[in-house]
Design a protein around this motif. Structure first.
Motif, PDB file in Angstrom:
ATOM      1  N   LEU A  18       2.433  -4.565   1.843  1.00 15.60           N
ATOM      2  CA  LEU A  18       1.981  -3.371   2.556  1.00 15.60           C
ATOM      3  C   LEU A  18       0.586  -3.700   3.041  1.00 15.60           C
ATOM      4  O   LEU A  18      -0.318  -3.914   2.224  1.00 15.60           O
ATOM      5  N   VAL A  19       0.404  -3.750   4.360  1.00 14.95           N
ATOM      6  CA  VAL A  19      -0.863  -4.166   4.935  1.00 14.95           C
ATOM      7  C   VAL A  19      -1.418  -3.039   5.793  1.00 14.95           C
ATOM      8  O   VAL A  19      -0.891  -2.754   6.880  1.00 14.95           O
ATOM      9  N   GLU A  20      -2.505  -2.432   5.327  1.00 18.19           N
ATOM     10  CA  GLU A  20      -3.146  -1.350   6.063  1.00 18.19           C
ATOM     11  C   GLU A  20      -4.112  -1.904   7.102  1.00 18.19           C
ATOM     12  O   GLU A  20      -4.698  -2.984   6.910  1.00 18.19           O
ATOM     13  N   SER A  21      -4.284  -1.162   8.171  1.00 20.82           N
ATOM     14  CA  SER A  21      -5.244  -1.517   9.216  1.00 20.82           C
ATOM     15  C   SER A  21      -5.674  -0.250   9.943  1.00 20.82           C
ATOM     16  O   SER A  21      -5.080   0.821   9.740  1.00 20.82           O
ATOM     17  N   GLY A  22      -6.696  -0.381  10.773  1.00 15.67           N
ATOM     18  CA  GLY A  22      -7.130   0.742  11.592  1.00 15.67           C
ATOM     19  C   GLY A  22      -8.363   1.461  11.087  1.00 15.67           C
ATOM     20  O   GLY A  22      -8.861   2.371  11.747  1.00 15.67           O
ATOM     21  N   GLY A  23      -8.850   1.074   9.926  1.00 16.85           N
ATOM     22  CA  GLY A  23     -10.061   1.702   9.419  1.00 16.85           C
ATOM     23  C   GLY A  23     -11.287   1.270  10.202  1.00 16.85           C
ATOM     24  O   GLY A  23     -11.224   0.368  11.045  1.00 16.85           O
ATOM     25  N   GLY A  24     -12.398   1.923   9.909  1.00 14.24           N
ATOM     26  CA  GLY A  24     -13.641   1.584  10.588  1.00 14.24           C
ATOM     27  C   GLY A  24     -14.673   2.663  10.430  1.00 14.24           C
ATOM     28  O   GLY A  24     -14.519   3.578   9.618  1.00 14.24           O
ATOM     29  N   VAL A  53      -3.035   7.386  -0.156  1.00 15.76           N
ATOM     30  CA  VAL A  53      -3.929   7.754  -1.253  1.00 15.76           C
ATOM     31  C   VAL A  53      -5.303   7.198  -0.905  1.00 15.76           C
ATOM     32  O   VAL A  53      -5.394   6.087  -0.353  1.00 15.76           O
ATOM     33  N   ARG A  54      -6.352   7.933  -1.187  1.00 12.90           N
ATOM     34  CA  ARG A  54      -7.692   7.439  -0.877  1.00 12.90           C
ATOM     35  C   ARG A  54      -8.594   7.497  -2.096  1.00 12.90           C
ATOM     36  O   ARG A  54      -8.361   8.267  -3.022  1.00 12.90           O
ATOM     37  N   ALA A  76     -13.697   6.874   2.549  1.00 12.51           N
ATOM     38  CA  ALA A  76     -12.959   6.371   1.388  1.00 12.51           C
ATOM     39  C   ALA A  76     -12.217   5.103   1.770  1.00 12.51           C
ATOM     40  O   ALA A  76     -12.091   4.763   2.955  1.00 12.51           O
ATOM     41  N   LEU A  77     -11.714   4.444   0.757  1.00  5.93           N
ATOM     42  CA  LEU A  77     -10.762   3.354   0.934  1.00  5.93           C
ATOM     43  C   LEU A  77      -9.371   3.991   0.919  1.00  5.93           C
ATOM     44  O   LEU A  77      -9.030   4.702  -0.025  1.00  5.93           O
ATOM     45  N   TYR A  78      -8.613   3.760   1.987  1.00  5.69           N
ATOM     46  CA  TYR A  78      -7.298   4.391   2.135  1.00  5.69           C
ATOM     47  C   TYR A  78      -6.201   3.372   1.834  1.00  5.69           C
ATOM     48  O   TYR A  78      -6.168   2.291   2.429  1.00  5.69           O
TER      49      TYR A  78
END
Length: 125
Positions: free
Chosen positions: A4-10, A37-38, A92-94
Motif C-alpha cells: 500500500l503506497v500513499e502519495s499526494g501529501g505536501g 488513519v492519521r 498529520a501523517l496519513y
C-alpha cells in the motif's frame, strides 16, 4: 508481496485542498474495505474514514465530515482521499489501511490486514 503506497501529501495553506492516493498491489483489492488513519505529531492515531469493498458505503470522523471525501477505483487498485477546506489541525501523517471485513474506527495496524507507510500532510501559512 502486498503493498500500500500513499502519495499526494505536501504543504498546503489553510483553506486549501489536497488529494491523497493509495496504490495497492499483492491482494484482491476489490474485496477489501479501505480506510484512512492519521497521526498528528505528539498525538495518538485518529481514524479518518472508511469505504466498503464496493465503494457504495462510506463513514467519516466528525472532525472531517463535510470536508473530506473517500473514494476508490477498483479497476486501478487505488484509494483516494479528497481533502478540502484544510485546517492546521489536519496536519498529520496519513496512512491507508485494508481490511477484509468492514471496520469503522480502527486506528492501529493490528486492526487491519495491511497498512501503508504514510504520506505527510502539513497545513500551514
Amino acid at each position: 508481496q502486498v503493498q500500500l503506497v500513499e502519495s499526494g501529501g505536501g504543504l498546503v495553506l489553510p483553506g486549501g485542498s489536497l488529494r491523497l492516493s493509495c496504490a495497492a498491489s499483492g491482494f484482491t483489492f476489490s474485496t477489501y474495505s479501505l480506510s484512512w488513519v492519521r497521526q498528528a505529531p505528539g498525538k495518538g492515531p485518529e481514524w479518518v474514514s472508511t469505504i466498503n469493498a464496493g465503494g457504495w458505503s462510506t463513514r467519516y470522523a466528525d472532525s472531517v465530515k463535510g470536508r473530506f471525501t473517500i473514494s476508490r477505483d477498483n479497476a486501478k487498485n487505488t484509494l483516494y482521499l479528497q481533502m478540502n477546506s484544510l485546517k492546521p489541525e489536519d496536519t498529520a501523517l496519513y496512512y491507508c489501511a485494508a481490511r477484509r471485513y468492514w471496520l469503522v474506527g480502527g486506528t492501529t495496524p493490528g486492526e487491519y490486514d495491511y497498512w501503508g507507510q504514510g504520506t505527510q500532510v502539513t497545513v500551514s501559512s
